[in-house]
Each structure stands twice: as structure tokens, then as C-alpha cells.
Design an enzyme around this catalytic site. Structure first.
Site, mmCIF file in Angstrom:
data_model
loop_
_atom_site.group_PDB
_atom_site.id
_atom_site.type_symbol
_atom_site.label_atom_id
_atom_site.label_comp_id
_atom_site.label_asym_id
_atom_site.label_seq_id
_atom_site.Cartn_x
_atom_site.Cartn_y
_atom_site.Cartn_z
ATOM 1 N N SER A 1 2.320 0.603 1.039
ATOM 2 C CA SER A 1 3.424 1.522 0.769
ATOM 3 C C SER A 1 3.900 2.290 1.996
ATOM 4 O O SER A 1 5.057 2.673 2.072
ATOM 5 C CB SER A 1 3.027 2.498 -0.324
ATOM 6 O OG SER A 1 1.810 3.141 -0.004
ATOM 7 N N LYS B 1 9.287 2.070 -9.452
ATOM 8 C CA LYS B 1 9.930 1.810 -8.162
ATOM 9 C C LYS B 1 11.107 0.859 -8.377
ATOM 10 O O LYS B 1 12.138 1.298 -8.881
ATOM 11 C CB LYS B 1 8.872 1.351 -7.164
ATOM 12 C CG LYS B 1 8.007 2.584 -6.815
ATOM 13 C CD LYS B 1 6.728 2.358 -6.116
ATOM 14 C CE LYS B 1 6.031 3.714 -5.961
ATOM 15 N NZ LYS B 1 4.608 3.626 -5.696
ATOM 16 N N HIS C 1 4.906 -1.810 -4.740
ATOM 17 C CA HIS C 1 6.136 -1.983 -3.965
ATOM 18 C C HIS C 1 6.600 -3.433 -3.899
ATOM 19 O O HIS C 1 7.685 -3.710 -3.401
ATOM 20 C CB HIS C 1 5.959 -1.435 -2.545
ATOM 21 C CG HIS C 1 5.765 0.044 -2.532
ATOM 22 N ND1 HIS C 1 6.822 0.925 -2.450
ATOM 23 C CD2 HIS C 1 4.642 0.793 -2.639
ATOM 24 C CE1 HIS C 1 6.346 2.157 -2.486
ATOM 25 N NE2 HIS C 1 5.032 2.112 -2.607
HETATM 26 C C1 LIG Z 1 3.509 4.522 -6.218
HETATM 27 C C2 LIG Z 1 2.237 3.795 -6.151
HETATM 28 C C3 LIG Z 1 1.309 3.863 -7.187
HETATM 29 C C4 LIG Z 1 1.458 4.825 -8.343
HETATM 30 O O1 LIG Z 1 2.437 4.413 -9.231
HETATM 31 P P1 LIG Z 1 3.120 5.527 -10.171
HETATM 32 O O2 LIG Z 1 3.744 4.723 -11.242
HETATM 33 O O3 LIG Z 1 4.097 6.241 -9.305
HETATM 34 O O4 LIG Z 1 2.034 6.417 -10.666
HETATM 35 C C5 LIG Z 1 0.195 3.063 -7.124
HETATM 36 N N1 LIG Z 1 -0.041 2.257 -6.072
HETATM 37 C C6 LIG Z 1 0.826 2.178 -5.045
HETATM 38 C C7 LIG Z 1 0.527 1.252 -3.921
HETATM 39 C C8 LIG Z 1 1.978 2.956 -5.039
HETATM 40 O O5 LIG Z 1 2.810 2.895 -4.019
#
Ligand SMILES: *Cc1c(COP(=O)(O)O)cnc(C)c1O
Length: 383
Positions: free
Chosen positions: A182, A240, A210
Site C-alpha cells: 500500500s 478502495k 490495493h
Molecule cells: C486498507 C487496507 C486494509 C484495511 O482495509 P479496510 O477495509 O480499510 O479496513 C487492509 N490491508 C491493506 C493492505 C490495506 O491497504
């Protein structure tokens, strides 16, 4: 005696000293890439809404319709009364899109990781993790009570060395990695890790928060591998690229059935609002049927990197490491004044001395937007 307020104030002062105190800022995302903050209008280059689906008319319409039909809240945990019929559509759509037998949707990606990991690892087991894994993978690993070891970022040989030394002492072993990292935008060596899992009798878990919608023709970093590899646990988020909210696990039916029974963050947490589920269903449908949009964010990132002589990106996430926390916050402020929202990322989200501007590119960024961003960065002598 120390009051709780004194305790909090002392801790905050120490964060302030290190340039690490964070504050919330109201951010009005009123269109695909447009944001308003402190009455200043800007183009955002830091949202994870890579396909801009959170503002897609079909996705919004689906959310409206679901609210009218089912109400605003689910009314209970999924095993009690919160399992609206929308879940079945969403989970079968996700499993089909990812090519797995089954899928299970959680309240968020964070809840998915802290729920799933303890289902497959306990105190007698071993977890081997990339050092730059997302915070919630570490949280889930700690909750499991398993021994956790980390290897150098992206280094499958280092993972192998840990397996050689420690695997035999443990009952089960999980290898855990982000699929697409990320904060760095690079992709894990999934093929090599999958071979290691096979060789050392371990189970591979990939967090593709992502990767969904952005790589592997939108199907994710596991599906980007050629030939395709089997990954026991594929999790991701609907918050996302899918422009909604919620987390998911894609896996075999047996794994999904166990997690449905045992993951505490699933069993003891309320189901998602119907509008959110309907939005996610519409978004996954768009990814599956209008797949060409899934290539655009990476192409935009590649245009940016090419013009600046940066390495060719593997994903729509491009980090520009500037050093310390103060420098990155000044750079971010300068970009805001020039009409671009690019948040500075500081420790502890990233390692010490690697504070960075993290650019994310989306479908709706135009070449003109990117050119103007490049001009601003040159003007500020950041590139
Ligand atoms: C954003 C993210 C999460 C968490 O997801 P949410 O739905 O925002 O709680 C988990 N792992 C990674 C790699 C992320 O970037």
C-alpha cells in the site's frame, strides 16, 4: 496520581515534538477526483478510489435502491438477522471474479484480517510475514498468539531461510504478504512464495486490498501471476477500488465455512448496511464487464513516472520518498497551495526516515491534471 487527561497530553506532546502528531481534516470529495478542504478546491492524488466508482452513477443508484428496499442498517450480526439477500449476490460475484470456490464478506478489511488469521494460526504455530505488511495483518498475527517472524521486504529467499530454520518446530505455518504494497506500490513475489508454501507445508495468505480493480485485469495480484498460482487465503477490501466499504476473504468452501463459524470479528459484529452491499455488487459488476477501465490507473501512473524519469510503476501507487516527517508535511502543504491533495505519509505508517508523498492515480485523472501536478512538483524542486 496522573489523571487520564495528563497522560494523554504528555503522549501528545511527545508526538508533537517528533512531528508525528496527526489531526483530522474535513475533506469534501464532491466529484470523481475533486476535493474541497478549508474552502480550497483541489485535485486529489491520494484517494484509493482507483476506479472512481464511489461516484459512479450506477453504483450510487444501486445504493439508493437498496436503502429504499431494505432500510439503512442490517439490524444484527449476519448469523442472527443481518444476513440480507444482498450478501449472497456479492459473495457469489466476488468468488466468480476472483476464481475461487467461495467468498465471505466482513465489516471491513481490518476486521477480515484480525478475524481470519487467528482461525488458522494459534500458539503452536508459526507466521512468517513481509516486514512491510499492513498494520492489520500484524494485529491479526499478534491476536493469534502464534510466533511471528518477519523477512526483508519482497525477499522470497529471506522467507525461505526462515522456513528452513523454523518451520519444523511449528505445527502449522502461515506465510502472509500484502499482494500490492500500500505504501510502496510494488507487488509481492507471489509465485515464489506460493512455491515455498507448497515446499514447506505452509499456507499462503495474500492481502490484496490495493490489487482489486488495479492489477491482473482488475482481478488482483494473485490473478496477475502467470501461470496462475493457488493461494489458500485471498483477502481484500471493498473500500478502495470498489468504492464502497467492507472486507472479504476468497477461499475454498471449507475454509469459508470454518471462518463463518470461528472468526470473532465476523461472528460478533453487525452486518454491513444494505446500501454498502449494493454499491459493492454494482462496482464488482462494472469491474467484470468494463474491464478496460482497470488498466487506466496504472497507465496514468506510468505516464507520470516516465515523464519524471522514475522507475516504471507496477501499480497506480507511486511513492516519492523525501526523508523526515517535517519535510514531507511541508511538501504536502506546498502541493495543497498549488491545488493538489497529496497527503504526506509518516512513521509509524512507514519506517523511520522514509516519510513520503504517496501519489495514487485513478481512471478520471486527465493527462492535463498529471502534467500540472508534474509542473507543481518541479516548481517546488521536489523532482
Ligand atoms: C486498507 C487496507 C486494509 C484495511 O482495509 P479496510 O477495509 O480499510 O479496513 C487492509 N490491508 C491493506 C493492505 C490495506 O491497504
Amino acid at each position: 496520581m496522573t489523571t487520564i487527561d495528563e497522560f494523554a497530553s504528555t503522549k501528545l506532546a511527545s508526538l508533537e515534538d517528533k512531528g508525528l502528531r496527526r489531526a483530522l481534516k474535513g475533506t469534501d470529495r464532491y466529484d470523481d477526483t475533486a476535493v474541497r478542504r478549508n474552502r480550497r478546491e483541489m485535485i486529489s492524488f491520494c484517494c484509493n478510489d482507483y476506479l472512481n466508482l464511489s461516484h459512479h452513477p450506477d453504483v450510487i443508484a444501486a445504493a439508493h435502491t437498496a436503502t429504499d428496499r431494505y432500510g439503512t442498517g442490517s439490524g444484527g450480526s449476519r448469523l442472527i438477522s443481518g444476513n440480507t439477500p444482498l450478501y449472497e449476490f456479492l459473495e457469489s460475484g466476488l468468488a466468480a471474479f476472483k476464481g475461487t470456490e467461495a467468498a465471505l464478506v466482513f465489516g471491513s478489511g481490518y476486521l477480515t484480517n484480525i478475524g481470519v488469521i487467528p482461525c488458522f494460526a494459534g500458539p503452536e504455530d508459526l507466521i512468517i510475514a513481509d516486514e512491510l505488511n499492513h498494520a492489520c495483518l500484524f494485529a491479526g498475527s499478534r491476536l493469534s498468539g502464534a510466533t511471528m517472524l518477519t523477512y526483508k521486504h519482497g525477499d522470497a529467499a529471506a522467507c525461505e531461510a526462515l522456513l528452513q530454520e523454523h518451520r519444523a518446530k511449528a505445527r502449522h505455518c502461515l506465510i502472509i504478504t500484502d499482494g500490492l504494497f500500500s505504501m510502496d506500490g510494488d507487488i509481492a513475489p507471489i509465485a515464489a512464495l506460493s512455491e515455498l508454501a507448497h515446499q514447506f507445508d505452509a499456507w499462503l495468505m495474500v492481502d490484496d486490498a490495493h490489487g482489486l480493480g488495479t492489477v491482473g485485469a482488475g482481478r488482483g495480484s494473485v490473478q496477475a501471476c502467470q501461470p496462475p498460482y493457488r493461494v489458500a487465503l485471498q483477502m481484500g477490501t471493498l473500500s478502495k477500488s470498489a468504492g464502497a466499504y467492507g472486507g472479504y476473504l476468497c477461499a475454498s468452501q471449507a475454509v469459508i465455512d470454518l471462518v463463518t463459524n470461528r472468526a470473532r470479528s465476523f461472528v460478533y459484529s453487525t452486518g454491513l448496511p444494505p446500501a454498502t452491499l449494493a454499491a459493492a455488487i454494482a462496482a464488482i459488476d462494472i469491474m467484470a464487464t468494463e474491464t478496460e477501465i482497470c488498466f487506466v490507473p496504472l497507465n496514468n501512473a506510468a505516464y507520470f513516472c516516465d515523464k519524471l524519469g522514475l522507475p516504471t510503476p507496477e501499480s497506480p501507487i507511486v511513492p516519492l520518498i523525501v526523508g523526515d516527517a517535517d519535510t514531507v508535511m511541508t511538501a504536502s502543504q506546498g502541493l495543497e497551495e498549488r491545488g493538489f491533495l497529496v497527503t504526506g505519509i509518516r512513521p509509524p505508517t512507514v519506517p523511520e526516515d522514509t516519510a513520503r508523498l504517496r501519489f495514487t492515480f485513478t481512471v478520471e485523472h486527465s493527462i492535463d491534471d498529471i502534467d500540472r501536478l508534474i509542473d507543481a512538483l518541479r516548481d517546488m524542486k521536489l523532482v
